[in-house]
Design an enzyme around this catalytic site. Structure first.
Site, short mmCIF file in Angstrom:
data_model
loop_
_atom_site.label_atom_id
_atom_site.label_comp_id
_atom_site.label_asym_id
_atom_site.label_seq_id
_atom_site.Cartn_x
_atom_site.Cartn_y
_atom_site.Cartn_z
N ARG A 225 46.47 43.81 35.42
CA ARG A 225 47.13 42.86 36.41
C ARG A 225 48.10 42.86 37.23
O ARG A 225 49.26 43.08 36.06
CB ARG A 225 46.34 41.37 36.56
CG ARG A 225 45.05 40.91 35.56
CD ARG A 225 44.08 41.84 37.59
NE ARG A 225 43.13 41.91 37.36
CZ ARG A 225 42.07 42.57 36.62
NH1 ARG A 225 42.24 44.19 36.37
NH2 ARG A 225 40.64 42.18 36.73
N HIS A 273 43.75 51.65 41.32
CA HIS A 273 43.01 50.90 40.86
C HIS A 273 41.38 51.52 40.32
O HIS A 273 40.29 50.70 40.71
CB HIS A 273 42.90 49.48 41.30
CG HIS A 273 42.29 48.83 40.43
ND1 HIS A 273 42.82 46.62 40.83
CD2 HIS A 273 41.48 48.32 39.26
CE1 HIS A 273 41.69 46.26 39.34
NE2 HIS A 273 41.58 47.32 38.66
#
Length: 310
Positions: A225, A273
């Site tokens: 993250r 991502h």
């Protein structure tokens, strides 16, 4: 059985087909077209509107479309009494392993230098490096992190792991845990891979103080993250030459703002991502398997633990 399907920015057609193939005759309700909220048994969600999940009084479980669940638990009104099931899909994990292996080879084998050499028309062969001479650190030894570690070990890389809490002994790698052991873990790492979830413990964990524990000339790969890596500190250490490069797939703010200096940094490699993208067929199979477990009174896997934050 009625299932709410709410997947933002996702083509639902292959998901509907895959879920129908796996679950058969179920009532699949496509958000926001729900006639009776009380009939919904399960919710399969990705970035579902905050404040809505509390409106399904008979919800048995919330199933995440991805491995992360921050898109659910960041909703201040999500129903705390309803279990949340993360997604573990073998194909998703395989894709993350391949993504990681790509960047490990990019850094370990000096491939990152050949782009500049090509622009200079410079035929300069870098010496061969044995994988076992490269020490890779994996932060986050959950299911996916362990898969990544095992993949790298299978190619003879030396791998160590670190996590927030103690785990059973692991045969093929040295495992460190907790704040007191992070110095010993980072001090000999050539390539650091972050697979940690974002929690109160891991937020901003990789800031200047911890990143400086890495040997000079090391690299970082972040597929966990974005909020775990302090981006300003990362840029500073790249500019100083303490770190040689960074492959980043996750960021503190997504999409990454156009004015973010990471975009144009010569030592930073950005992907939007995409490590571990979902495949509807395999993911639907994993989700359906967990729904069957729940219907049979069994515990789904992996189940989100609110105390641990993942």
């Amino acid at each position: 059985m009625a299932i709410l399907l709410s997947l933002k920015d996702t083509d639902l057609v292959p998901w509907i087909e895959a879920l129908n193939n796996e679950l058969g005759s179920v009532d699949l309700c496509l958000y926001p077209k729900v006639e009776d909220n009380s009939l919904i048994d399960y919710a399969i969600v990705w970035k579902h509107p905050y404040g809505d999940l509390k409106n399904y009084p008979n919800l048995k479980a919330i199933l995440s479309y991805g491995a992360g669940v921050d898109h659910i638990v960041d909703d201040p009104d999500y129903p705390r009494s309803v279990p949340i099931v993360r997604l573990y899909d073998e194909k998703l994990s395989q894709d993350m392993c391949l993504y990681t292996l790509h960047w490990v080879l990019h850094f370990h084998s000096d491939y990152y230098q050949y782009n500049n050499l090509q622009t200079q028309k410079n035929w300069n062969q870098k010496p061969f490096k044995l994988p076992e001479k490269c020490h890779i650190g994996v932060m986050g030894l959950g299911v996916i992190g362990k898969d990544i570690a095992d993949t790298l070990i299978s190619f003879d890389f030396k791998v160590s792991g670190w996590g927030a809490t103690k785990k059973p002994d692991m045969e093929l790698l040295t495992y460190y845990y907790g704040e007191t052991q992070i110095h010993d873990f980072l001090s000999s790492i050539d390539i650091l891979i972050n697979v940690l979830p974002l929690t109160t413990t891991t937020s901003n964990l990789l800031s200047e103080n911890t990143l400086r524990l890495l040997p000079k000339g090391s690299f970082i790969i972040n597929i966990g993250r974005g909020g775990i890596v302090n981006e300003a500190d990362l840029i500073m250490l790249l500019d100083e030459g303490h770190l040689m490069g960074a492959a980043l797939d996750v960021f503190a703010t997504e999409p990454l703002p156009k004015n973010n200096p990471l975009w144009s940094h010569p030592k930073v490699y950005i992907t939007p991502h995409i490590a571990g993208q979902n495949n509807p067929q395999s993911a639907a199979m994993a989700i359906a398997k967990n729904i069957r477990r729940l219907e049979n009174g069994e515990e789904p896997f992996p189940l989100y633990n609110p105390e641990k934050g993942y």
